[in-house]
Design a protein around this motif. Sequence first.
Motif, PDB file in Angstrom:
ATOM      1  N   LYS A   1     -61.874  -4.122  -9.936  1.00 29.54           N
ATOM      2  CA  LYS A   1     -62.709  -5.332  -9.856  1.00 29.54           C
ATOM      3  C   LYS A   1     -64.051  -5.011  -9.225  1.00 29.54           C
ATOM      4  O   LYS A   1     -65.096  -5.509  -9.654  1.00 29.54           O
ATOM      5  N   GLU A   2     -64.017  -4.170  -8.193  1.00 25.85           N
ATOM      6  CA  GLU A   2     -65.262  -3.770  -7.526  1.00 25.85           C
ATOM      7  C   GLU A   2     -66.208  -3.066  -8.501  1.00 25.85           C
ATOM      8  O   GLU A   2     -67.428  -3.174  -8.392  1.00 25.85           O
TER       9      GLU A   2
ATOM     10  N   VAL B   1     -62.057  -4.963 -16.024  1.00 28.90           N
ATOM     11  CA  VAL B   1     -60.914  -5.863 -16.140  1.00 28.90           C
ATOM     12  C   VAL B   1     -59.711  -5.061 -16.608  1.00 28.90           C
ATOM     13  O   VAL B   1     -59.750  -4.403 -17.644  1.00 28.90           O
TER      14      VAL B   1
END
Length: 200
Positions: free
Chosen positions: A76-77, A81
Amino acid sequence: MALLFKFELAIMTVETYDRLVVMLEETGAGSPPGRLYHVTYGPKDRLKVVDVWDSPPDLGPGQFQEFAETLVPTLKELGVVLQEPDVYRVHSIIKPQRTATRVARRLLVKFDPPGMNVGQSNEIAKSLDEAGLGAPAERLYHVCYCDGDELRMISVWESEEALRAFFDQLARTAVDREMTEIARTEPVIEEVHHIIDGSQ
């Protein structure tokens, strides 16, 4: 028992993947316990991943879920996805005893013949062994996994010549034994970007 995980990672480029590897190493999750093999392959702007994990039958995905607690926030960072992986039960693994080598190019081969069952797979494996192709030195890893009642194969190679010889013999064996659909199936070959062998 082992499980095979196949991932499609949206917007996973080579640069993003290389950064992910560094970030996981920094958190101590670069080579998680229970992961037997990891290979990243495919087009440089949309990499795919296959992981093989040791998983006791009573724990389901087990150690992978622990790893995912670090993996998902890191992805996510990076703006990636993680789609839900396809998970398959592993039927067999073949890995030669060898020392590490450095080569410029490695290839991942997917072989998904419709209808191949355990008996047919065993017949083909026996014929390949008899032809001296059962454990070629150029094949780094081979996993056969169950997709419902059918078997599929994924293998990693250092030599396109060797993998072609292997699959040519496999096709001849299937023809000789009237396994028509298997004989007609062409392997899909893709470039490998990165390998982590956790079984060493």
